[in-house]
Design a protein around this motif. Structure first.
Motif, PDB file in Angstrom:
ATOM      1  N   PHE A 190       0.835  -1.206   0.000  1.00 34.74           N
ATOM      2  CA  PHE A 190       0.000   0.000   0.000  1.00 34.74           C
ATOM      3  C   PHE A 190       0.871   1.258   0.000  1.00 34.74           C
ATOM      4  O   PHE A 190       0.590   2.221  -0.715  1.00 34.74           O
TER       5      PHE A 190
ATOM      6  N   SER B 167      -1.934  -1.953  -4.815  1.00 31.59           N
ATOM      7  CA  SER B 167      -2.994  -1.931  -3.801  1.00 31.59           C
ATOM      8  C   SER B 167      -3.665  -3.288  -3.729  1.00 31.59           C
ATOM      9  O   SER B 167      -3.989  -3.782  -2.651  1.00 31.59           O
ATOM     10  N   PHE B 168      -3.873  -3.881  -4.901  1.00 35.49           N
ATOM     11  CA  PHE B 168      -4.480  -5.211  -4.883  1.00 35.49           C
ATOM     12  C   PHE B 168      -3.589  -6.176  -4.123  1.00 35.49           C
ATOM     13  O   PHE B 168      -4.057  -6.972  -3.307  1.00 35.49           O
TER      14      PHE B 168
ATOM     15  N   SER C 249      -4.039  -5.754  -0.507  1.00 35.12           N
ATOM     16  CA  SER C 249      -5.345  -6.214  -0.063  1.00 35.12           C
ATOM     17  C   SER C 249      -5.400  -7.733   0.004  1.00 35.12           C
ATOM     18  O   SER C 249      -5.938  -8.316   0.944  1.00 35.12           O
TER      19      SER C 249
ATOM     20  N   GLY D  11      -3.672  -8.995   2.825  1.00 37.39           N
ATOM     21  CA  GLY D  11      -4.520  -8.753   3.986  1.00 37.39           C
ATOM     22  C   GLY D  11      -5.575  -9.833   4.142  1.00 37.39           C
ATOM     23  O   GLY D  11      -5.812 -10.334   5.240  1.00 37.39           O
TER      24      GLY D  11
ATOM     25  N   PHE E 256     -10.577  -6.442   3.849  1.00 39.84           N
ATOM     26  CA  PHE E 256      -9.613  -6.651   2.762  1.00 39.84           C
ATOM     27  C   PHE E 256     -10.273  -7.333   1.565  1.00 39.84           C
ATOM     28  O   PHE E 256      -9.939  -7.078   0.414  1.00 39.84           O
ATOM     29  N   TRP E 257     -11.198  -8.208   1.878  1.00 38.17           N
ATOM     30  CA  TRP E 257     -11.942  -8.945   0.842  1.00 38.17           C
ATOM     31  C   TRP E 257     -12.602  -7.956  -0.109  1.00 38.17           C
ATOM     32  O   TRP E 257     -12.482  -8.050  -1.335  1.00 38.17           O
TER      33      TRP E 257
ATOM     34  N   LEU F  20     -11.817  -4.888  -0.427  1.00 42.53           N
ATOM     35  CA  LEU F  20     -10.764  -4.105  -1.084  1.00 42.53           C
ATOM     36  C   LEU F  20     -10.245  -4.819  -2.331  1.00 42.53           C
ATOM     37  O   LEU F  20      -9.981  -4.181  -3.348  1.00 42.53           O
ATOM     38  N   THR F  21     -10.146  -6.151  -2.249  1.00 42.39           N
ATOM     39  CA  THR F  21      -9.703  -6.866  -3.456  1.00 42.39           C
ATOM     40  C   THR F  21     -10.769  -6.743  -4.544  1.00 42.39           C
ATOM     41  O   THR F  21     -10.445  -6.563  -5.711  1.00 42.39           O
TER      42      THR F  21
ATOM     43  N   THR G 228     -10.291  -3.216  -5.975  1.00 42.14           N
ATOM     44  CA  THR G 228      -9.118  -3.039  -6.837  1.00 42.14           C
ATOM     45  C   THR G 228      -9.294  -3.848  -8.121  1.00 42.14           C
ATOM     46  O   THR G 228      -8.884  -3.405  -9.200  1.00 42.14           O
TER      47      THR G 228
END
Lengths: 114, 769, 137
Positions: free
Chosen positions: B10, B114-115, B118, B121, B134-135, B137-138, B141
């Motif tokens: 990140f 970023s992916f 994530s 994470g 995080f899920w 967030l993936t 992204t």
């Protein structure tokens, strides 16, 4: 007195609301002015009326004084109300200049980007 | 250290715009060291982890929500982190060659890193809520990366579809987590695991299971949620290789594996997971065969393989889990490589249409070798890695115990799907690289630059090495992962050859039938293409989305009329109804109090006030209206005198004066007030609402006066005005001292209002001079 | 709408009202008055002048940029509030005391009055910039 004020407040709110629901911008502005008068009276009335001397301390007199807090609240409200009224007045005049009407029914759906 | 692991990508992502300035078009290479570093670090932990050690770190994030930023590196997450950083490194290297310098590289690497963070994470979180964060967030992204070429309609469609489906699934999953919290009182995976019994015996168990599985199924593209994955192929190919085959789509499998010890072992688990997995495996394999676009073929193949692994998790025995983990690892290797090679073909020939390609082996020998190794690994041909995991898969389907029809049919389904897997794998190798060239490609093909082949080449090498020396990876990666999942030490040795067994027989049948099928591939493809189902999941998605948008537009346009009046009616009607209702049910408890006396002149003043207000309401002339409004204001200021508020009286007097001037100044820009007549119905509504508001306010005033919940704080100001504020005018002391911060805010508002007025005046519209 | 009487009277009255408004400001802590009232009073004075002389003349007599009053006032108020922070006290803590001056005798001072002065400037700035921008349009 408080009951009388309650009736006046009710009347001001009622009339203000009625004006708010009208089609002309100027009426809407009148409506907000009436409602703000109503709110000012409401705030002061809720602190009870005429329960003592004005809230300026006098030496050798320990009370009672009327509630100073609603007065402080109202004082700022009056000034702010003035500024916002100025703002909507100018806004209304600009709307009229731009669209050549102040009828909200005709103004619906108009967009600055058109 | 784990924090750094998750945060580093990140941080680097945030720095990408800066790095871009330094690195120019070579930004991809500048970001490359980070994942390599992380990969090496993780690799150095392999020995410890495979001994059963768990690395943990935690930081209380939002304690009130039970949300701790707890991370945990164990066998199962280690495998994933290695995949993410390892394949991530190769993908970064590959992207450098894949994307030209004209592309928006800043955006690309920012999203990609970023992916990566994530995804790390997701697999490192030790708290389900954190996993969820995080899920999503993936998903997000992934959305950005699918829509990378946002000028293309198809990219936008694919990105939206992927986001809608996976975020929907994530949300459903969150509901499942909430139920887990309800049952166990914790979201920490360890604690939840310890309370396994509570969950299994809870009446919520079926809901928990199904809700969470929806999340896993959407993410891992299981039937019927698989439809987003083919459209996700609009992403640049390195992204497809990374997110949509090797890592993100496996997050669902990760979660299923993570929760297997908690939720698994029941009949419901077995049936749901195996059947959905089997359906996905078959659907994907059948659809893959008929694709013309190489990437689409790989997408359906990925769906099929994900279904296969899901099925294995459904069986839920330690052995099938080992098969699942092993195949997951193999799939990441061979599918990652295949995507990269397809990207190279696309890059070099300018097309991915299978009907235009052919005979590429002569011009692109290295790519041909890589494709051959990885595709046949996928098909399950010895001695490649895929063969081994496929053997394990067959064996697992034979040992599902006593689940009736499902148990009996699984081996057949497995072989059936694998035959088609063989056919499309052969298609990739033989059809594309051998035979004659079938059409004119936009570009004249030649071999890709050497460094671009490093990624797929390494992955292909891994499939060979794993195939020949399976224990090398089995002992250090596969077994620790299985141990983590099942909770019991799992220590099995893997061999390429283990005698003549039923699985070997099944493999032979698969290869034989597959080879036979490939000779008929043209006919099979033609036949499959001729079958057109109308009612597909895609149909439901598109129609559902269309109806939803049209429906909400219709609904919205019904109440969003664009008329101020209507909105005020909604607001006030709601206010009157709610407050009025509360009154009805809570009325009572009034106290009696000494009311202030009314003097006759006060009565006259209020009478005048009401009369003036009435004029404001009724007038047809704006000038009369303004003057009457002024009268109301002046009367209000005399009331301040009556109520012993000298400051208010003074202020109001001046404000009314200035206000009047203001009104008069603006009036020259406003039209005169000619009344327009309202329809009677509307007028009645207006009257009713204003009457209701008035009555409500009056009643409210009286009730509020008659109710005292807390002691007033005013006494404090009276007592302390002189002592603490040094002033005798209490109102002023309140304003500038006790409540100085409020006044500060207020004068700021004044300034803002003045700025607003000023900006409005200077604003130039179409009719403004 | 020029009127000779208004013009003459307003010029004379101007200073009287101005001084009165300052008086209101200074005594605000102990008697009715204060920044808001004084600010409005001052603005009213200027508006009177404005009505009497028209915008051009107003600019000649009072070459003041009222818009600048707003940030200056805000700054004064905010800084008064910030000073106590240096002494480790909360934002806007006020201090007051009594001082003996040779001619005026004992007078009271309070930091809150400085704060009120900021309020005064903002109110004057806001009112006057609204009115003058409308008048000049």
């Amino acid at each position: 007195m408080e009951v009388l004020m309650a009736l006046v407040i009710g009347f001001l709110f009622s009339g203000g609301t009625y004006l708010l629901l009208q089609r002309r911008l100027i009426q809407v502005i009148f409506g907000t002015s009436l409602i703000s008068h109503g709110s000012l009276l409401l705030v002061l009335t809720l602190g009870r009326l005429k329960t003592g001397r004005p809230p300026v301390l006098i030496e050798g007199y320990s009370g009672p004084y009327v509630d100073p807090l609603p007065q402080a609240l109202n004082l700022t409200a009056i000034v702010i109300g003035f500024a916002t009224t100025a703002f909507i007045l100018v806004l209304a005049s600009k709307v009229y200049q731009e669209y050549e009407t102040d009828d909200l029914e005709e103004l619906r759906g108009v967009d600055g980007d058109e | 250290m784990l924090f750094a692991l998750v945060l580093a990508p990140f941080v680097l992502a945030a720095l990408v715009p800066v790095v871009r300035k330094v690195a120019g078009p070579r930004i991809g290479l500048y970001t490359l060291p980070l994942p390599i570093l992380l990969f090496v670090y993780l690799l150095s932990k392999t020995a410890e982890i495979s001994q059963g050690k768990v690395i943990e770190s935690a930081w209380e994030w939002v304690p009130s929500l039970g949300l701790s930023f707890a991370l945990r590196l164990d066998g199962w997450s280690l495998l994933f982190t290695l995949l993410v950083t390892g394949i991530g490194s190769l993908v970064l290297l590959y992207s450098h060659f894949y994307l030209g310098p004209d592309e928006d590289l800043t955006k690309f690497y920012l999203y990609l890193l970023s992916f990566m963070g994530s995804m790390l994470g997701v697999v490192l979180s030790a708290n389900l809520l954190l996993t969820y964060v995080f899920w999503e967030l993936t998903s997000f992204t992934s959305f950005l990366l699918i829509g990378f070429w946002s000028f293309r309609e198809q990219s936008r469609y694919g990105a939206q579809k992927a986001l809608l489906i996976t975020a929907f699934g994530g949300f459903v999953m969150l509901a499942g987590f909430a139920l887990i919290y309800l049952v166990t009182g914790s979201l920490n995976i360890e604690t939840v695991l310890a309370n396994k019994g509570k969950i299994l015996s809870s009446p919520y168990y079926p809901y928990i299971l199904l809700l969470i599985l929806v999340g896993a199924f959407t993410k891992s593209a299981q039937v019927p949620f698989h439809i987003w994955l083919p459209n996700a192929m609009e992403a640049p190919t390195p992204i497809s290789a990374f997110l949509h085959s090797a890592t993100m789509v496996k997050a669902g499998l990760y979660l299923v594996g993570r929760l297997l010890p908690i939720l698994g072992g029941t009949e419901l688990w077995f049936h749901t997971v195996t059947l959905v997995g089997a359906a996905t495996m078959v659907t994907g394999a059948l659809l893959a065969v008929k694709q013309d676009d190489l990437k689409a073929l790989l997408a359906y193949s990925t769906i099929s393989q994900l279904g296969l692994i899901m099925l294995l998790f459904g069986i839920g025995t330690p052995f099938s889990t080992a098969a699942a983990v092993f195949h997951l690892f193999n799939h990441a290797a061979f599918k990652g490589a295949l995507f990269m090679v397809v990207g190279i073909i696309d890059h070099e020939t300018g097309t991915r249409d299978i009907n235009l390609l052919g005979g590429l082996a002569k011009k692109m020998p290295l790519s041909a070798v890589i494709t051959g190794l990885t595709a046949f690994s996928m098909a399950g041909v010895p001695p490649l890695a895929g063969f081994l995991s496929k053997e394990l898969f067959y064996e697992a389907t034979l040992e599902t115990g006593t689940m009736g029809l499902v148990s009996a049919s699984l081996p057949w389904i497995a072989v059936g799907a694998s035959v088609f897997t063989f056919i499309y794998s052969a298609l990739l190798v033989l059809f594309v690289f051998f035979g004659k060239q079938r059409g004119e490609t936009p570009k004249h093909p030649h071999e890709a630059p050497g460094l671009m082949l490093v990624g797929p080449g390494l992955l292909a090498a891994i499939t060979v090495i794993v195939g020949l020396w399976p224990d090398l990876f089995g002992g250090s990666l596969i077994n620790p992962a299985v141990t983590t999942i099942t909770g019991k030490a799992y220590d099995v040795h893997y061999h390429l050859w283990h005698g003549i067994t039923t699985p070997l027989l099944m493999s032979s049948i698969t290869v034989a039938l597959g080879a036979l099928g490939y000779t008929l591939v043209g006919r099979i493809r033609a036949w499959f293409k001729s079958v057109r189902a109308r009612v597909t999941p895609n149909y439901f998605y598109d129609q559902g989305l269309r109806l939803m948008i049209a429906g909400s537009r219709k609904l919205t346009s019904r109440y969003m009329t664009g008329l101020l009046r209507d909105y005020i009616v909604y607001i006030l009607a709601t206010l009157v109804t709610l407050v009025g209702y509360t009154y009805l049910i809570k009325a009572g408890g009034a106290r009696t109090l000494q009311l202030a006396r009314i003097n006759p002149y006060e009565l006259i003043m209020t009478g005048l006030l009401v009369a003036a207000a009435l004029i404001v309401i009724r007038t047809h002339s704006r000038m009369v209206g303004v003057l009457a409004l002024g009268v109301v204001g002046f009367l209000v200021s005399t009331l301040w005198v009556v109520f012993r508020a000298p400051d208010l009286a003074l202020t109001q007097l001046i404000v009314e004066t200035i206000g009047l001037i203001l009104f008069l100044l603006v009036f020259q820009y406003l039209p005169s007030l000619s009344r327009s007549t309202e329809p009677p119905g509307k007028k009645a509504v207006n009257l009713a609402i204003s009457a209701a508001v008035g009555i409500l306010m009056a009643v409210l005033t009286i009730t509020a006066l008659g109710t005292r919940l807390y002691e007033p704080i005013s006494a404090f100001y009276v007592d302390n005005s002189l002592k603490l504020g040094g002033g005798r005018n209490i109102v002023n002391v309140i304003l500038v001292d006790f409540r100085g911060l409020d006044t500060m805010g207020e004068i700021t508002v004044l300034g803002v209002a003045a700025m607003g007025v000023f900006a409005l005046i200077k604003l130039k519209g179409k009719n403004m001079q | 709408m020029k009127s000779f009487i208004l013009e003459t009277v307003s010029k004379v009255v101007l200073f009287v009202i101005l001084i009165f408004s300052f008086y209101l400001l200074l005594r605000g802590h102990n008697a009715p008055g204060g920044g808001f009232i004084a600010g409005l009073m001052t603005s009213a004075t200027f508006i009177l002048l404005y009505l009497a002389l028209g915008p051009g003349a107003r600019k000649q007599i009072l070459p003041l940029n009222f818009r600048a009053f707003i940030p200056v006032g805000l700054l004064i108020s905010a800084l008064t509030g910030l000073v106590p922070l240096a002494g480790g006290k909360p934002f806007l803590t006020s201090a007051f005391g009594y001082a003996d001056l040779p001619v005026f005798g004992e007078i009271e001072w309070a930091t809150a009055m400085l704060f009120d002065f900021g309020v005064y400037l903002v109110v004057v700035g806001v009112t006057m910039s609204i009115i003058s921008v409308l008048g000049e349009e």
